[in-house]
Design a protein around this motif. Structure first.
Motif, short mmCIF file in Angstrom:
data_model
loop_
_atom_site.label_atom_id
_atom_site.label_comp_id
_atom_site.label_asym_id
_atom_site.label_seq_id
_atom_site.Cartn_x
_atom_site.Cartn_y
_atom_site.Cartn_z
N ASP A 100 0.81 -1.22 0.00
CA ASP A 100 0.00 0.00 0.00
C ASP A 100 0.85 1.27 0.00
OD1 ASP A 100 -2.63 -1.19 -0.06
OD2 ASP A 100 -2.23 -1.85 1.99
N ASP A 101 1.91 1.31 0.77
CA ASP A 101 2.79 2.49 0.83
C ASP A 101 4.23 2.09 0.56
OD1 ASP A 101 0.74 4.35 1.57
OD2 ASP A 101 0.78 3.48 3.58
N ALA A 102 4.43 1.12 -0.29
CA ALA A 102 5.77 0.56 -0.52
C ALA A 102 6.66 1.50 -1.33
CB ALA A 102 5.64 -0.78 -1.25
N ASP A 103 7.94 1.33 -1.11
CA ASP A 103 8.98 1.96 -1.92
C ASP A 103 9.22 0.99 -3.08
OD1 ASP A 103 11.41 2.59 -3.11
OD2 ASP A 103 12.46 2.92 -1.21
N TRP A 104 8.87 1.38 -4.29
CA TRP A 104 8.92 0.46 -5.42
C TRP A 104 10.34 0.15 -5.88
CZ3 TRP A 104 5.27 -2.82 -7.02
CH2 TRP A 104 4.02 -2.67 -6.41
N VAL A 105 11.30 0.96 -5.51
CA VAL A 105 12.70 0.60 -5.76
C VAL A 105 13.04 -0.60 -4.87
CG1 VAL A 105 15.10 1.35 -5.53
CG2 VAL A 105 13.38 2.91 -6.50
N GLU A 106 12.63 -0.54 -3.61
CA GLU A 106 12.86 -1.65 -2.69
C GLU A 106 12.11 -2.90 -3.16
OE1 GLU A 106 12.86 -2.44 2.09
OE2 GLU A 106 11.22 -1.23 1.29
N VAL A 107 10.89 -2.73 -3.63
CA VAL A 107 10.12 -3.87 -4.14
C VAL A 107 10.89 -4.55 -5.27
CG1 VAL A 107 8.02 -4.53 -5.42
CG2 VAL A 107 7.86 -3.01 -3.43
N GLY A 108 11.42 -3.76 -6.20
CA GLY A 108 12.21 -4.31 -7.29
C GLY A 108 13.43 -5.07 -6.79
N GLU A 109 14.10 -4.54 -5.79
CA GLU A 109 15.28 -5.21 -5.22
C GLU A 109 14.89 -6.52 -4.54
OE1 GLU A 109 16.74 -2.10 -2.70
OE2 GLU A 109 17.70 -1.04 -4.39
N LEU A 110 13.77 -6.52 -3.82
CA LEU A 110 13.31 -7.74 -3.15
C LEU A 110 12.94 -8.81 -4.16
CD1 LEU A 110 11.13 -6.09 -0.38
CD2 LEU A 110 13.20 -7.45 0.02
N VAL A 111 12.23 -8.42 -5.21
CA VAL A 111 11.83 -9.37 -6.25
C VAL A 111 13.07 -9.93 -6.94
CG1 VAL A 111 10.67 -9.62 -8.48
CG2 VAL A 111 9.52 -8.45 -6.59
N ASP A 112 14.01 -9.06 -7.27
CA ASP A 112 15.25 -9.49 -7.93
C ASP A 112 16.02 -10.48 -7.07
OD1 ASP A 112 17.36 -9.08 -10.12
OD2 ASP A 112 18.48 -8.59 -8.28
N ALA A 113 16.19 -10.18 -5.79
CA ALA A 113 16.93 -11.08 -4.90
C ALA A 113 16.22 -12.42 -4.76
CB ALA A 113 17.12 -10.42 -3.54
N SER A 114 14.90 -12.40 -4.65
CA SER A 114 14.15 -13.64 -4.53
C SER A 114 14.22 -14.44 -5.83
CB SER A 114 12.69 -13.34 -4.16
OG SER A 114 11.98 -14.51 -3.85
N TRP A 115 14.15 -13.74 -6.97
CA TRP A 115 14.27 -14.41 -8.27
C TRP A 115 15.63 -15.09 -8.37
CZ3 TRP A 115 17.68 -13.96 -12.30
CH2 TRP A 115 17.32 -14.59 -13.49
N ARG A 116 16.69 -14.40 -7.97
CA ARG A 116 18.04 -14.94 -8.04
C ARG A 116 18.22 -16.15 -7.12
NH1 ARG A 116 21.65 -11.92 -10.70
NH2 ARG A 116 20.91 -9.89 -11.40
N HIS A 117 17.52 -16.14 -5.99
CA HIS A 117 17.64 -17.25 -5.04
C HIS A 117 17.30 -18.60 -5.68
CE1 HIS A 117 17.47 -19.50 -1.30
NE2 HIS A 117 16.29 -19.95 -1.69
N GLY A 118 16.27 -18.63 -6.50
CA GLY A 118 15.85 -19.91 -7.08
C GLY A 118 16.04 -20.03 -8.58
N ALA A 119 16.73 -19.05 -9.19
CA ALA A 119 16.89 -19.07 -10.66
C ALA A 119 17.82 -20.19 -11.10
CB ALA A 119 17.46 -17.73 -11.14
N PRO A 120 17.50 -20.78 -12.26
CA PRO A 120 18.43 -21.77 -12.82
C PRO A 120 19.77 -21.09 -13.12
CG PRO A 120 16.31 -21.79 -13.98
CD PRO A 120 16.30 -20.61 -13.06
N ARG A 121 20.83 -21.83 -12.96
CA ARG A 121 22.18 -21.29 -13.16
C ARG A 121 22.36 -20.62 -14.50
NH1 ARG A 121 26.62 -25.25 -10.75
NH2 ARG A 121 27.39 -23.73 -9.28
N ARG A 122 21.75 -21.17 -15.52
CA ARG A 122 21.92 -20.62 -16.87
C ARG A 122 21.35 -19.22 -17.01
NH1 ARG A 122 17.14 -20.82 -19.36
NH2 ARG A 122 15.59 -22.25 -18.53
N LEU A 123 20.46 -18.81 -16.10
CA LEU A 123 19.86 -17.48 -16.15
C LEU A 123 20.61 -16.44 -15.33
CD1 LEU A 123 16.06 -18.31 -15.92
CD2 LEU A 123 17.38 -17.74 -17.96
N LEU A 124 21.49 -16.88 -14.46
CA LEU A 124 22.20 -15.93 -13.58
C LEU A 124 23.37 -15.25 -14.29
CD1 LEU A 124 22.18 -17.92 -10.26
CD2 LEU A 124 20.79 -15.97 -10.88
#
Length: 124
Positions: A100-124
């Protein structure tokens, strides 16, 4: 048993989160347990829209981002009152943040870090 849909298709916060999550390489969206889940193509989830907490003080967070948080960042995030431990995924290292009152730069960073956590090696 089918789960009820727990989001509005035209929710502007969901639309904005879709823009962030689906910009990740090979990301896809599916509905599971009544909520939008964002995953690597055919694989591991990296973000969920909406959640709640468990226990006697159960609180629903229908407009929240739920992501996997790195172990070294988790203690500080848990102390931040903007974050909550979501039901079911919390014990696996996931945290929620109301958008509701999120900092969307932080949201992008959180999504990116979570994506990287489970991404296949070939995508990193």
């Amino acid at each position: 048993m089918a789960h009820p849909i727990m989001f509005e298709a035209d929710d502007p916060l969901l639309a904005r989160l879709r823009g962030v999550a689906l910009a990740m390489p090979e990301a896809e969206e599916r509905v599971s347990h009544g909520r939008p889940w964002f995953s690597h193509a055919g694989g591991t989830a990296f973000a969920v829209y909406g959640s709640g907490t468990k226990g006697p003080d159960k609180v629903m967070h229908p407009h929240a981002l739920v992501v996997h948080v790195d172990d070294d960042e988790r203690p500080a995030r848990v102390q931040d009152p903007r974050f909550f431990v979501p039901a079911y995924l919390g014990p696996k290292g996931w945290l929620g943040l109301d958008l509701d009152d999120a900092d969307w730069v932080e949201v992008g960073e959180l999504v990116d870090a979570s994506w990287r956590h489970g991404a296949p090696r070939r995508l990193l």
